[in-house]
Enzyme design. Structure first.
Site, PDB file in Angstrom:
ATOM      1  N   ARG A  85       1.079  -9.926   3.252  1.00 41.34           N
ATOM      2  CA  ARG A  85       0.112 -10.312   4.292  1.00 41.34           C
ATOM      3  C   ARG A  85       0.644 -10.249   5.717  1.00 41.34           C
ATOM      4  NH1 ARG A  85      -1.508 -15.789   1.481  1.00 41.34           N
ATOM      5  NH2 ARG A  85       0.705 -15.533   1.086  1.00 41.34           N
TER       6      ARG A  85
ATOM      7  N   TYR B 292       5.404 -21.256 -14.928  1.00 39.91           N
ATOM      8  CA  TYR B 292       4.025 -21.054 -14.457  1.00 39.91           C
ATOM      9  C   TYR B 292       3.018 -21.324 -15.567  1.00 39.91           C
ATOM     10  CZ  TYR B 292       4.884 -19.207  -9.793  1.00 39.91           C
ATOM     11  OH  TYR B 292       5.230 -19.083  -8.480  1.00 39.91           O
TER      12      TYR B 292
HETATM   13  O1  CP3 Z   1       7.323  -7.140  -2.302  1.00 40.64           O
HETATM   14  C1  CP3 Z   1       6.177  -6.649  -2.424  1.00 40.64           C
HETATM   15  O2  CP3 Z   1       5.939  -5.480  -2.136  1.00 40.64           O
HETATM   16  C2  CP3 Z   1       5.092  -7.536  -2.897  1.00 40.64           C
HETATM   17  C3  CP3 Z   1       4.790  -7.415  -4.346  1.00 40.64           C
HETATM   18  C4  CP3 Z   1       4.853  -8.784  -4.996  1.00 40.64           C
HETATM   19  C5  CP3 Z   1       3.787  -9.719  -5.061  1.00 40.64           C
HETATM   20  N1  CP3 Z   1       4.192 -10.763  -5.829  1.00 40.64           N
HETATM   21  C6  CP3 Z   1       2.444  -9.560  -4.475  1.00 40.64           C
HETATM   22  C7  CP3 Z   1       1.771 -10.792  -3.961  1.00 40.64           C
HETATM   23  C8  CP3 Z   1       5.927  -9.317  -5.677  1.00 40.64           C
HETATM   24  C9  CP3 Z   1       7.329  -8.734  -5.841  1.00 40.64           C
HETATM   25  C10 CP3 Z   1       5.498 -10.577  -6.196  1.00 40.64           C
HETATM   26  C11 CP3 Z   1       6.356 -11.397  -7.041  1.00 40.64           C
HETATM   27  C12 CP3 Z   1       6.009 -12.805  -7.204  1.00 40.64           C
HETATM   28  N2  CP3 Z   1       4.774 -13.355  -7.394  1.00 40.64           N
HETATM   29  C13 CP3 Z   1       6.950 -13.840  -7.298  1.00 40.64           C
HETATM   30  C14 CP3 Z   1       8.430 -13.663  -7.284  1.00 40.64           C
HETATM   31  C15 CP3 Z   1       8.916 -13.396  -5.924  1.00 40.64           C
HETATM   32  C16 CP3 Z   1       9.366 -14.614  -5.215  1.00 40.64           C
HETATM   33  O3  CP3 Z   1       8.949 -14.746  -4.068  1.00 40.64           O
HETATM   34  O4  CP3 Z   1      10.181 -15.368  -5.764  1.00 40.64           O
HETATM   35  C17 CP3 Z   1       6.255 -15.035  -7.474  1.00 40.64           C
HETATM   36  C18 CP3 Z   1       6.846 -16.408  -7.578  1.00 40.64           C
HETATM   37  C19 CP3 Z   1       4.881 -14.712  -7.548  1.00 40.64           C
HETATM   38  C20 CP3 Z   1       3.753 -15.618  -7.808  1.00 40.64           C
HETATM   39  C21 CP3 Z   1       2.848 -15.672  -6.640  1.00 40.64           C
HETATM   40  N3  CP3 Z   1       2.022 -14.635  -6.248  1.00 40.64           N
HETATM   41  C22 CP3 Z   1       2.656 -16.738  -5.753  1.00 40.64           C
HETATM   42  C23 CP3 Z   1       3.395 -18.058  -5.807  1.00 40.64           C
HETATM   43  C24 CP3 Z   1       1.680 -16.323  -4.846  1.00 40.64           C
HETATM   44  C25 CP3 Z   1       1.004 -17.153  -3.766  1.00 40.64           C
HETATM   45  C26 CP3 Z   1       1.860 -17.209  -2.580  1.00 40.64           C
HETATM   46  C27 CP3 Z   1       1.044 -17.129  -1.330  1.00 40.64           C
HETATM   47  O5  CP3 Z   1       1.715 -16.933  -0.311  1.00 40.64           O
HETATM   48  O6  CP3 Z   1      -0.175 -17.218  -1.356  1.00 40.64           O
HETATM   49  C28 CP3 Z   1       1.330 -14.997  -5.133  1.00 40.64           C
HETATM   50  C29 CP3 Z   1       0.361 -14.159  -4.399  1.00 40.64           C
HETATM   51  C30 CP3 Z   1       0.857 -12.829  -3.919  1.00 40.64           C
HETATM   52  N4  CP3 Z   1       1.523 -11.932  -4.696  1.00 40.64           N
HETATM   53  C31 CP3 Z   1       0.651 -12.259  -2.628  1.00 40.64           C
HETATM   54  C32 CP3 Z   1       1.207 -10.989  -2.656  1.00 40.64           C
HETATM   55  C33 CP3 Z   1       1.219  -9.962  -1.552  1.00 40.64           C
HETATM   56  C34 CP3 Z   1      -0.045 -12.935  -1.440  1.00 40.64           C
HETATM   57  C35 CP3 Z   1      -1.437 -13.281  -1.705  1.00 40.64           C
HETATM   58  C36 CP3 Z   1      -2.527 -12.275  -1.390  1.00 40.64           C
HETATM   59  O7  CP3 Z   1      -2.345 -11.139  -0.933  1.00 40.64           O
HETATM   60  O8  CP3 Z   1      -3.680 -12.664  -1.648  1.00 40.64           O
END
Ligand code: CP3
Length: 361
Positions: A39, A160
């Site tokens: 984002r 999770y």
């Molecule tokens: O690096 C990239 O190019 C992004 C790809 C990616 C996403 N999730 C997309 C995403 C990756 C590598 C992840 C991994 C992921 N997802 C992890 C492990 C990475 C870490 O940070 O330790 C975890 C814990 C998740 C679970 C997850 N997904 C959470 C906790 C959230 C909400 C966080 C928030 O900021 O809202 C997500 C949503 C998410 N996954 C987003 C993205 C780009 C943001 C939300 C959106 O676009 O609507």
């Protein structure tokens, strides 16, 4: 030259990252960023106006576009496939959604042995849309960039499933772990089965490296990590390595767990930013590569401060083969893109031999 020894002149851009994972000398330190597509980037927000996160993940052309756009805009050495950690929950029989401002919510969390028994392990092939996205990215970049596939580690995904979302204290997770070890082991076994197949799809599609995110493993003390999580991570890591690709194993707040994490046999350990990189590397052991470890919030600092911290990390790596520059955790929304691009330049331009601070120190 980052590697110290004589590196061949002809390192292809795409092999720089892979070579560093294998602790081979490189012409300059490879760099990419955890959550590099997200984002904070206008191009991603534009795609998100028309699609949900899960829609993007499930449409290979869109997921590939988001992956490629971010990697090209930043000029990094590797592209991580756009997907999410929680995708494997769905074929296992757990519905979830991302609620604005709340993060992921699993509708019927796993709380009992019966819930564990009900989970399916025979539908990993439903995740083939991620493999199709990797094929698109691989066709685009060919040898120019390293391509990273990923999945969650068993402990982090189990947390999770059991908590039903993010958690501060991991009470339900630890309760199951301590009071129903058979159900806990059953859950980890099922996760290993599904995640192994999921990684196999990604490797067959062209992933050069698999990163295993154990994002919340820092919630465990050392004894609990040893007794309840280590073995499952090790089994998954070994299974992926047998597919012929290196594995990066990453967690946060892991300073006390690093030696045990390295004992999984992972090729690369991802370090968070709480300790200096050289201390982390010593704890991991120099027989293993490391990835990290800039505090992601440093990206909000003035560029002089940012440069100070970036160089500190590169000096701590000391030109030893096997360092991949990255953050200690993911980029957060609001991060200025130009600062992320500036870090790529700083890392690529850094030369230990001409670095005056290092020469003085
Ligand atoms: O690096 C990239 O190019 C992004 C790809 C990616 C996403 N999730 C997309 C995403 C990756 C590598 C992840 C991994 C992921 N997802 C992890 C492990 C990475 C870490 O940070 O330790 C975890 C814990 C998740 C679970 C997850 N997904 C959470 C906790 C959230 C909400 C966080 C928030 O900021 O809202 C997500 C949503 C998410 N996954 C987003 C993205 C780009 C943001 C939300 C959106 O676009 O609507």
């Amino acid at each position: 030259m980052a590697g110290g020894e004589a590196a061949p002149e002809t390192i292809l851009d795409g092999s720089r990252f892979l070579r560093a994972c294998l602790r081979r000398p490189v012409d300059r330190t490879p760099v990419w960023f955890l959550r590099q597509a997200g984002r904070y980037m206008q191009e991603y927000r534009d795609v998100r106006k028309h699609h949900t996160l899960v829609e993007i993940c499930k449409q290979p052309e869109l997921a590939a576009e988001v992956t490629i756009t971010a990697a090209e805009k930043l000029g990094v050495d590797a592209a991580i496939i756009f997907a999410d950690l929680l995708l494997p929950l769905e074929p296992m029989g757990l519905d979830f959604e991302f609620q604005a401002g709340e993060g992921p919510v699993v509708h019927h969390p796993v709380r009992t042995a019966e819930d564990v028994r009900a989970l399916r392990t025979d539908r990993a092939a439903d995740l083939a849309y991620v493999a199709r996205a990797i094929e698109n990215v691989a066709a685009h970049f060919r040898e120019r960039l390293g391509i990273i596939g990923f999945c969650g580690a068993p402990y982090t995904l189990a947390s999770y499933m059991i908590e039903g979302g993010g958690s501060r204290n991991f009470i339900y997770t630890k309760q199951m772990m301590y009071s129903d070890p058979a159900a806990w082991r059953g859950l980890l076994d099922k996760l290993i089965t599904v995640l192994t197949e999921y990684c196999r799809l990604q490797v067959q599609a062209g992933a050069d490296v698999i990163q295993i995110f154990d994002s919340w493993v820092g919630s465990l003390g050392l004894s609990d990590y040893r007794d309840y999580a280590l073995e499952a991570s090790k089994r998954l890591i070994r299974a992926v390595q047998e597919m012929g690709v290196p594995v990066i194993y990453f967690g946060v707040e892991t300073a006390g767990l690093l030696a045990e994490m390295a004992s999984t046999g992972a090729d690369v350990i991802g370090l968070d930013w709480h300790q200096p990189l050289d201390e982390g590397w010593r704890a991991v052991g120099h027989g293993c590569a490391v990835q990290g470890n800039l505090d992601p919030i440093t990206l909000f600092a003035p560029v002089e401060v940012l440069e100070l911290r970036v160089k500190e990390i590169l000096r701590a790596a000391g030109g030893r083969p096997g360092h991949i520059f990255n953050l200690g955790h993911g980029i957060v929304p609001g991060t200025p893109v130009e600062n992320v691009q500036a870090v790529v330049r700083m890392v690529h331009e850094f030369r230990l031999e001409t670095d005056t601070e290092a020469a003085r120190g």
